[in-house]
Design a protein around this motif. Structure first.
Motif, PDB file in Angstrom:
ATOM      1  N   TRP A 121       0.839  -1.207   0.000  1.00 30.56           N
ATOM      2  CA  TRP A 121       0.000   0.000   0.000  1.00 30.56           C
ATOM      3  C   TRP A 121       0.871   1.254   0.000  1.00 30.56           C
ATOM      4  CZ3 TRP A 121      -0.139   3.942   3.593  1.00 30.56           C
ATOM      5  CH2 TRP A 121      -1.161   4.880   3.423  1.00 30.56           C
ATOM      6  N   ALA A 122       1.913   1.271   0.822  1.00 31.60           N
ATOM      7  CA  ALA A 122       2.786   2.440   0.909  1.00 31.60           C
ATOM      8  C   ALA A 122       3.464   2.723  -0.427  1.00 31.60           C
ATOM      9  CB  ALA A 122       3.828   2.235   2.009  1.00 31.60           C
ATOM     10  N   GLU A 123       3.923   1.682  -1.086  1.00 28.51           N
ATOM     11  CA  GLU A 123       4.550   1.862  -2.397  1.00 28.51           C
ATOM     12  C   GLU A 123       3.553   2.438  -3.405  1.00 28.51           C
ATOM     13  OE1 GLU A 123       7.864  -1.743  -2.117  1.00 28.51           O
ATOM     14  OE2 GLU A 123       6.008  -2.030  -3.251  1.00 28.51           O
ATOM     15  N   GLN A 124       2.317   1.990  -3.327  1.00 26.36           N
ATOM     16  CA  GLN A 124       1.285   2.510  -4.231  1.00 26.36           C
ATOM     17  C   GLN A 124       1.040   3.996  -3.993  1.00 26.36           C
ATOM     18  OE1 GLN A 124      -2.043  -0.033  -3.386  1.00 26.36           O
ATOM     19  NE2 GLN A 124      -1.101  -1.846  -4.323  1.00 26.36           N
ATOM     20  N   GLN A 125       1.103   4.434  -2.731  1.00 29.85           N
ATOM     21  CA  GLN A 125       0.868   5.850  -2.424  1.00 29.85           C
ATOM     22  C   GLN A 125       1.973   6.730  -2.986  1.00 29.85           C
ATOM     23  OE1 GLN A 125      -2.245   6.200  -1.202  1.00 29.85           O
ATOM     24  NE2 GLN A 125      -2.020   3.967  -1.375  1.00 29.85           N
ATOM     25  N   ILE A 126       3.207   6.248  -2.917  1.00 24.77           N
ATOM     26  CA  ILE A 126       4.322   7.012  -3.489  1.00 24.77           C
ATOM     27  C   ILE A 126       4.177   7.082  -5.003  1.00 24.77           C
ATOM     28  CG2 ILE A 126       6.822   7.159  -3.743  1.00 24.77           C
ATOM     29  CD1 ILE A 126       5.770   7.743  -0.901  1.00 24.77           C
ATOM     30  N   ALA A 127       3.801   5.962  -5.612  1.00 23.88           N
ATOM     31  CA  ALA A 127       3.602   5.940  -7.064  1.00 23.88           C
ATOM     32  C   ALA A 127       2.483   6.883  -7.485  1.00 23.88           C
ATOM     33  CB  ALA A 127       3.294   4.515  -7.520  1.00 23.88           C
ATOM     34  N   ALA A 128       1.508   7.102  -6.598  1.00 20.32           N
ATOM     35  CA  ALA A 128       0.374   7.972  -6.909  1.00 20.32           C
ATOM     36  C   ALA A 128       0.668   9.446  -6.637  1.00 20.32           C
ATOM     37  CB  ALA A 128      -0.851   7.531  -6.112  1.00 20.32           C
ATOM     38  N   GLY A 129       1.860   9.751  -6.093  1.00 20.23           N
ATOM     39  CA  GLY A 129       2.234  11.145  -5.921  1.00 20.23           C
ATOM     40  C   GLY A 129       2.509  11.612  -4.510  1.00 20.23           C
ATOM     41  N   ALA A 130       2.330  10.755  -3.520  1.00 20.37           N
ATOM     42  CA  ALA A 130       2.650  11.159  -2.148  1.00 20.37           C
ATOM     43  C   ALA A 130       4.157  11.325  -1.994  1.00 20.37           C
ATOM     44  CB  ALA A 130       2.137  10.122  -1.154  1.00 20.37           C
TER      45      ALA A 130
END
Length: 336
Positions: A74-83
């Motif tokens: 989940w954390a990796e997905q958030q970074i990929a989404a722009g966080a």
């Protein structure tokens, strides 16, 4: 809320920071979700644009390896989404363990930050809101990049590699005795005391079921029977939190010599700080003798974290016979 603010993703896993009183339970239990936690922090919306997710609602002793791998994805997905960074809130009982395990697998330069609370939200002087605000402020600071997983508590940032819980209940519970703290927050900004450390290569994600790895403390009068029983029960490796700089009794040493023919055996120190020795003591049961018997010394790594590292290595596909070399290489890479 300004669209120009950096985005920080916040996920809750439970713990004291999320707990409210329950008459049925007779004490506080985890109930607040991530959105409720974020809304309870004065000024948070002025620091960053916050996105939230409630992934688990557990006391931290009941978190499992698979829970943490789900959080990691989940954390990796958030970074990929722009966080620009991710903050996880959880209980403090296992905070030093979860931070270290996540750090072994975290491969991105963006900061992954764990925080929690020593006092529940309804308590006088509740520290959760301040800790969450400090964690978000650390997540958006450019100097936080490349430092792996950080623990932010009590306006102090710790490296996952060095942090430990040094007190069961005090607000100033977390310490980094040997490596030193990463940063202190002053007037809302983290001041890092050193350049980002060289980190070990992140481990491959688990390719098999999580192994059982025993962690046992060597104590006065101990002949190592529990270590032998653990191997008989199917544990795939044994970590011994040994006396002093990595020492056990004569009888325990004999058993270690037998066990290393079957499973990896790692020797850590049970002391609060300090490294295991490597070439000082030569008597039976001391470090020179134990290495000759096939054990590996953990160096500066505590018993708790040695167990997690061995578990992660085996889960990621490292063969039992190669664990000793992998541990040695990892230790060299993570010295500062």
């Amino acid at each position: 809320m300004s669209n120009s603010l950096p985005v920080v993703a916040v996920a809750s896993l439970g713990g004291t920071i999320s707990m409210t009183p329950s008459d049925a339970a007779g004490g506080v239990v985890p109930t607040l979700d991530a959105t409720q936690l974020a809304r309870s922090v004065p000024g948070l919306s002025e620091v960053a644009t916050i996105t939230t997710a409630s992934i688990r609602q557990l006391p931290s002793a009941s978190l499992r390896y698979d829970d943490l791998m789900e959080v990691l994805a989940w954390a990796e997905q958030q970074i990929a989404a722009g966080a620009v960074g991710v903050v996880l809130t959880q209980g403090t009982d296992t905070l030093e363990e979860t931070a270290f395990l996540l750090d072994l697998f975290w491969k991105l330069p963006a900061p992954l930050i764990l925080t929690g609370a020593m006092r529940a939200p309804q308590a006088a002087g509740a520290d959760g809101p301040a800790n969450l605000l400090s964690a978000v402020r650390t997540a958006i600071h450019p100097d936080s990049a490349g430092r792996g997983v950080l623990v932010v508590m009590n306006d102090t940032a710790h490296y996952a590699r060095w942090v430990s819980k040094g007190d069961s209940l005090a607000v100033q519970a977390f310490v980094s005795l040997d490596g030193g703290v990463a940063a202190r927050l002053v007037e809302g900004r983290p001041t890092f005391f050193h350049a980002a450390p060289v980190r070990a290569q992140p481990l491959a994600r688990p390719v098999r079921a999580w192994p059982k790895v025993a962690l046992l403390s060597a104590v006065l009068g101990d002949e190592g029977e529990l270590a032998e029983l653990a191997v008989r029960a199917g544990y795939e490796a044994v970590v011994i939190a040994a006396q002093g700089a990595g020492h056990v009794s004569f009888g325990f040493a004999e058993r270690i010599g037998e066990l290393t023919q079957k499973v990896p055996v790692v020797i850590a120190s049970r002391a609060a700080g300090g490294s295991t020795a490597s070439q000082t003591y030569g008597y039976v049961g001391a470090e020179i003798d134990l290495v000759r018997r096939g054990a590996v010394m953990s160096g500066w790594l505590s018993g708790l974290k040695s167990r997690l590292l061995v578990t992660a290595l085996l889960a990621s596909g490292v063969a039992p016979g190669a664990v000793t070399e992998a541990l040695t290489n990892w230790s060299k890479l993570t010295r500062r």
